[in-house]
Design an enzyme around this catalytic site. Sequence first.
Site, PDB file in Angstrom:
ATOM      1  N   GLU A  30       0.860  -1.179   0.000  1.00 44.63           N
ATOM      2  CA  GLU A  30       0.000   0.000   0.000  1.00 44.63           C
ATOM      3  C   GLU A  30       0.897   1.229   0.000  1.00 44.63           C
ATOM      4  OE1 GLU A  30      -2.758   0.168   3.192  1.00 44.63           O
ATOM      5  OE2 GLU A  30      -3.458  -1.887   2.902  1.00 44.63           O
ATOM      6  N   ASP A  41      -5.722   8.017  10.546  1.00 44.31           N
ATOM      7  CA  ASP A  41      -4.338   7.678  10.853  1.00 44.31           C
ATOM      8  C   ASP A  41      -3.908   8.136  12.234  1.00 44.31           C
ATOM      9  OD1 ASP A  41      -3.819   6.426   8.397  1.00 44.31           O
ATOM     10  OD2 ASP A  41      -3.564   8.372   7.427  1.00 44.31           O
TER      11      ASP A  41
END
Length: 238
Positions: A30, A41
């Site tokens: 990724e 995140d």
Amino acid sequence: MKKLAIYLMSGPETPELAEAAVEGGADLVELGFPFSDPLADGPVIRQAAERALAQGMRTEACLECLAATRERVDVPLVPMTYAALLEAYGYERFAADAEAAGASTMIVADLPAGERAELRRVQLVAPTSTDERLRLASDLTVGWLYLVTLTGTTGAREYLSPSLAGLVSRCRAVTDKPLYAGFGISEPKQARAAAELADGVVVGSRAVQVAEQGPDALRDYVRSLRAAIDEPVAAIID
């Protein structure tokens, strides 16, 4: 064989790092496209995104990074980004340019299943997802279904989330597509435990941290994850 996906933030050094990750046993990489307000995140990836933005890694530069990475590896490459970036760049334009650069599919972390359904991508589900949302995401996902193992942001945790087993069971009831578990997985023993439940494991924050030490360190770390995932059950029991 269970799959191992490694997340890296896009940057000048990323193609070399991705090559090292694949040499260590990664089946998929990724590539994070940095965003100024990454809601999904945790601190490690947020800081990596800030560094990448300071290096000038905007969308076009990230696509160039993707193309350069594709020249070095032959595993699936999956850009992971946010809807605001695609809104600014153009959804159709991004999909076309990412595919041209070598992307296998993409992940848009904050774009719910059902929105922009024409955008072919990996869908995410979480322990809080209803059965209806699980079915919708399973029907729309491309390649595999991303299981967020916990509620919250990315980042290393001390233990594998106990919610994963139930989420896997619920997903198995509605789809036969591969299930990859991510968020909170950092140590080989956690990767092993996740792989016993799911078809693949995604490791992000810890991989980003180790990548700061260079390709050799990342290669060794990925090898440790690969070895744990592939270790025979009998060896663990013994």
